[in-house]
Structure formats: structure tokens, C-alpha cells
Design a protein around this motif. Structure first.
Motif, short mmCIF file in Angstrom:
data_model
loop_
_atom_site.label_atom_id
_atom_site.label_comp_id
_atom_site.label_asym_id
_atom_site.label_seq_id
_atom_site.Cartn_x
_atom_site.Cartn_y
_atom_site.Cartn_z
N VAL A 22 -0.89 -1.94 14.18
CA VAL A 22 -0.69 -2.32 12.78
C VAL A 22 0.40 -1.45 12.16
CG1 VAL A 22 -1.79 -2.45 10.51
CG2 VAL A 22 -3.05 -3.19 12.55
N LEU A 23 0.35 -0.15 12.41
CA LEU A 23 1.35 0.77 11.90
C LEU A 23 2.73 0.43 12.48
CD1 LEU A 23 2.18 3.30 10.31
CD2 LEU A 23 1.44 4.67 12.29
N ALA A 24 2.79 0.21 13.78
CA ALA A 24 4.06 -0.14 14.42
C ALA A 24 4.63 -1.43 13.84
CB ALA A 24 3.87 -0.26 15.93
N GLN A 25 3.77 -2.41 13.61
CA GLN A 25 4.23 -3.68 13.06
C GLN A 25 4.77 -3.50 11.64
OE1 GLN A 25 4.40 -6.74 14.82
NE2 GLN A 25 5.79 -7.03 13.10
N ALA A 26 4.11 -2.66 10.85
CA ALA A 26 4.59 -2.40 9.49
C ALA A 26 5.97 -1.76 9.51
CB ALA A 26 3.59 -1.52 8.73
N ILE A 27 6.19 -0.84 10.43
CA ILE A 27 7.51 -0.21 10.56
C ILE A 27 8.53 -1.23 11.03
CG2 ILE A 27 8.83 1.54 11.81
CD1 ILE A 27 6.17 3.22 11.84
N ALA A 28 8.17 -2.03 12.02
CA ALA A 28 9.08 -3.07 12.53
C ALA A 28 9.43 -4.06 11.43
CB ALA A 28 8.45 -3.78 13.72
N ASP A 150 -5.89 5.20 5.48
CA ASP A 150 -4.75 4.39 5.08
C ASP A 150 -4.93 2.91 5.42
OD1 ASP A 150 -3.09 6.42 3.95
OD2 ASP A 150 -2.65 7.12 5.99
N PHE A 151 -6.05 2.59 6.05
CA PHE A 151 -6.32 1.23 6.50
C PHE A 151 -7.63 0.73 5.91
CE2 PHE A 151 -3.79 3.26 9.75
CZ PHE A 151 -2.86 2.30 10.11
N ASP A 152 -7.70 -0.58 5.72
CA ASP A 152 -8.95 -1.26 5.42
C ASP A 152 -9.25 -2.08 6.66
OD1 ASP A 152 -11.14 -2.57 4.42
OD2 ASP A 152 -10.03 -3.75 2.93
N GLY A 153 -10.06 -1.52 7.54
CA GLY A 153 -10.26 -2.15 8.85
C GLY A 153 -8.97 -2.03 9.65
N TYR A 154 -8.35 -3.18 9.94
CA TYR A 154 -7.08 -3.19 10.66
C TYR A 154 -5.96 -3.75 9.79
CZ TYR A 154 -9.64 -1.83 14.75
OH TYR A 154 -10.41 -1.12 15.64
N VAL A 155 -6.05 -3.46 8.50
CA VAL A 155 -5.02 -3.87 7.55
C VAL A 155 -4.51 -2.61 6.85
CG1 VAL A 155 -4.54 -5.19 5.45
CG2 VAL A 155 -6.12 -6.11 7.17
N LEU A 156 -3.19 -2.44 6.84
CA LEU A 156 -2.60 -1.30 6.17
C LEU A 156 -2.87 -1.42 4.67
CD1 LEU A 156 0.68 0.22 7.21
CD2 LEU A 156 0.23 -0.04 4.80
N ASP A 157 -3.47 -0.38 4.09
CA ASP A 157 -3.94 -0.46 2.71
C ASP A 157 -3.61 0.82 1.94
OD1 ASP A 157 -5.34 -1.63 0.55
OD2 ASP A 157 -7.12 -0.46 1.04
N SER A 158 -2.33 1.24 2.01
CA SER A 158 -1.95 2.48 1.33
C SER A 158 -0.51 2.37 0.85
CB SER A 158 -2.09 3.66 2.29
OG SER A 158 -1.45 4.80 1.76
N GLU A 159 -0.33 2.46 -0.46
CA GLU A 159 1.02 2.45 -1.02
C GLU A 159 1.77 3.72 -0.63
OE1 GLU A 159 2.67 -0.13 -2.26
OE2 GLU A 159 0.82 -1.19 -1.73
N ALA A 160 1.07 4.83 -0.52
CA ALA A 160 1.72 6.08 -0.11
C ALA A 160 2.26 5.96 1.31
CB ALA A 160 0.75 7.25 -0.22
N LEU A 161 1.50 5.33 2.20
CA LEU A 161 1.96 5.11 3.57
C LEU A 161 3.16 4.17 3.59
CD1 LEU A 161 1.78 5.43 6.62
CD2 LEU A 161 0.00 3.67 6.62
N ARG A 162 3.11 3.11 2.79
CA ARG A 162 4.26 2.19 2.72
C ARG A 162 5.51 2.93 2.22
NH1 ARG A 162 2.57 -2.83 3.86
NH2 ARG A 162 0.42 -3.35 3.35
N ALA A 163 5.33 3.84 1.28
CA ALA A 163 6.47 4.63 0.79
C ALA A 163 7.03 5.53 1.89
CB ALA A 163 6.04 5.47 -0.42
N ARG A 164 6.15 6.13 2.71
CA ARG A 164 6.62 6.96 3.83
C ARG A 164 7.38 6.11 4.84
NH1 ARG A 164 1.44 9.14 3.21
NH2 ARG A 164 0.65 8.23 5.13
N ILE A 165 6.87 4.91 5.10
CA ILE A 165 7.58 4.00 6.02
C ILE A 165 8.96 3.67 5.47
CG2 ILE A 165 7.59 1.65 6.96
CD1 ILE A 165 4.49 1.92 7.18
N ASP A 166 9.03 3.33 4.19
CA ASP A 166 10.33 2.99 3.57
C ASP A 166 11.30 4.17 3.65
OD1 ASP A 166 9.39 0.44 2.99
OD2 ASP A 166 8.95 0.91 0.88
N GLU A 167 10.80 5.38 3.42
CA GLU A 167 11.66 6.57 3.49
C GLU A 167 12.20 6.76 4.90
OE1 GLU A 167 10.50 11.12 3.46
OE2 GLU A 167 10.44 10.29 1.44
#
Length: 190
Positions: A22-28, A150-167
Motif C-alpha cells: 500500500v505504501l509503495a503504491q502510494a509513492i508510485a 498511518d493505516f486504516d486496515g490496508y488503506v493509507l489514512d494519514s495526511e502527515a504520511l501523504r505530506a512526507r510522500i509528496d516531499e
């Protein structure tokens, strides 16, 4: 027309269902939204039968050899591993052990990991970054770490994590902008 950047995402998950995936897919997805890219995803869980028994690249099956080529020819490698006992997964490391020491010289690498709690966050800087320093890769300064919270089950559920990915994606874009697809910054400078 801009040539798409070849991005190889190495996912160190050892099972089919995984927060690492899930994390890898969000980065991709973030990279795909930011750049013209061609993505190749390599999952350790699926590669295990093709790399697990190899002691050297010549021992690899065609699938294992193709995985090494995908890493060696990528313009950007995204390395994502779950944390097992304070480090990356063994098969994840084994895949990179099969690469030539010069395979990633000057290659941008975006680092990411996930673990059960924040106490594992330093795995990125104490385990992953030294691995890619050995290869003389150019690791993206901001790494991405995700905890179970940072996850709700297997769904990314963190705006802070999304911000780190964007950075991290922005920094990867800057490294890629300094080179043309297929070029190694350090090899070309020499």
C-alpha cells in the motif's frame, strides 16, 4: 514529447496482503502524478522462488535476471521494505546482494519502510541508507516511514504520511531533473 522516466519499485513484502505494498503504491501514484513515468513493480513475495536459491546473478532464473535488469536500468529506484526485527526483510537484502557493486552508482533511490510503531522509524537511516551508500546511489534526502497507525486496515489514512510522500517525490523529481533518462550522474561526470 518528454521521455518517461523508468522507475522500478522494489517492494520487500513477503506476503500477498501488505501495508508495504500500500505504501509503495502510494509513492508510485505520487510519482506518476508528478512525472511522465514507466513503472515496474518488483514484489519480493513473487520473486522469492526466482532469487531465493541464487548465490550469484548467473544462478538466477529468467524472472530473477529480469528483476535485476529492471533495477540496473531504472532512472529511479523506489526501495520499500517492511521492518523485521529492526531491519529490512532478508529476501529484500538478498535481491540487492545479487547486484554488481557498481550497478547503482549515481542512481537516485527513494527510501521507504513501514513498521508496527514509530520506534522503528530509524530503520530508514540506520539500515536502508547505508545499504544504498555502499552502491554509491543518490538517496533522496527525505525518506518515508509509515507506522501501523498511518493505516486504516490496508488503506493509507494519514495526511502527515501523504505530506512526507509528496516531499520525497519532489526531491526525487529534482534529482531526476538533473539527469536525462538512462544517465548516471556520477558515471557521466567522471
Amino acid at each position: 514529447m518528454t521521455t518517461p522516466h523508468r522507475i522500478t519499485v522494489v517492494v520487500g513484502n513477503t506476503g500477498e496482503r501488505s501495508r508495504t505494498k500500500v505504501l509503495a503504491q502510494a509513492i508510485a501514484d505520487a510519482l506518476s502524478a508528478a512525472l511522465p513515468v514507466t513503472l515496474q513493480v518488483l514484489e519480493i513475495a513473487k520473486l522469492a522462488p526466482h532469487i531465493g536459491v541464487a548465490n550469484a546473478p548467473q544462478d538466477l532464473s529468467p524472472e530473477g535476471a529480469a528483476a535485476l535488469r529492471a533495477i540496473e536500468t531504472a532512472d529511479l529506484v523506489v526501495a520499500v521494505s517492511p521492518v523485521y526485527k529492526g531491519s529490512y526483510s532478508g529476501l529484500f537484502k538478498h535481491l540487492f546482494d545479487l547486484l554488481s557493486p557498481d550497478a547503482l552508482v549515481g542512481r537516485p533511490v527513494l527510501l521507504a519502510a513501514n513498521g508496527g510503531s514509530d520506534r522503528h522509524a530509524l530503520v530508514v537511516d540506520h539500515q536502508l541508507r547505508p545499504l544504498f551508500a555502499f552502491f554509491r546511489a543518490l538517496t533522496v534526502p527525505s525518506a518515508v516511514y509509515a507506522a501501523a497507525s498511518d493505516f486504516d486496515g490496508y488503506v493509507l489514512d494519514s495526511e502527515a504520511l501523504r505530506a512526507r510522500i509528496d516531499e520525497a517525490v519532489l526531491q526525487a523529481r529534482l534529482l531526476l531533473a538533473a539527469r536525462t533518462p538512462g544517465q548516471s550522474l556520477l558515471r557521466e561526470a567522471a
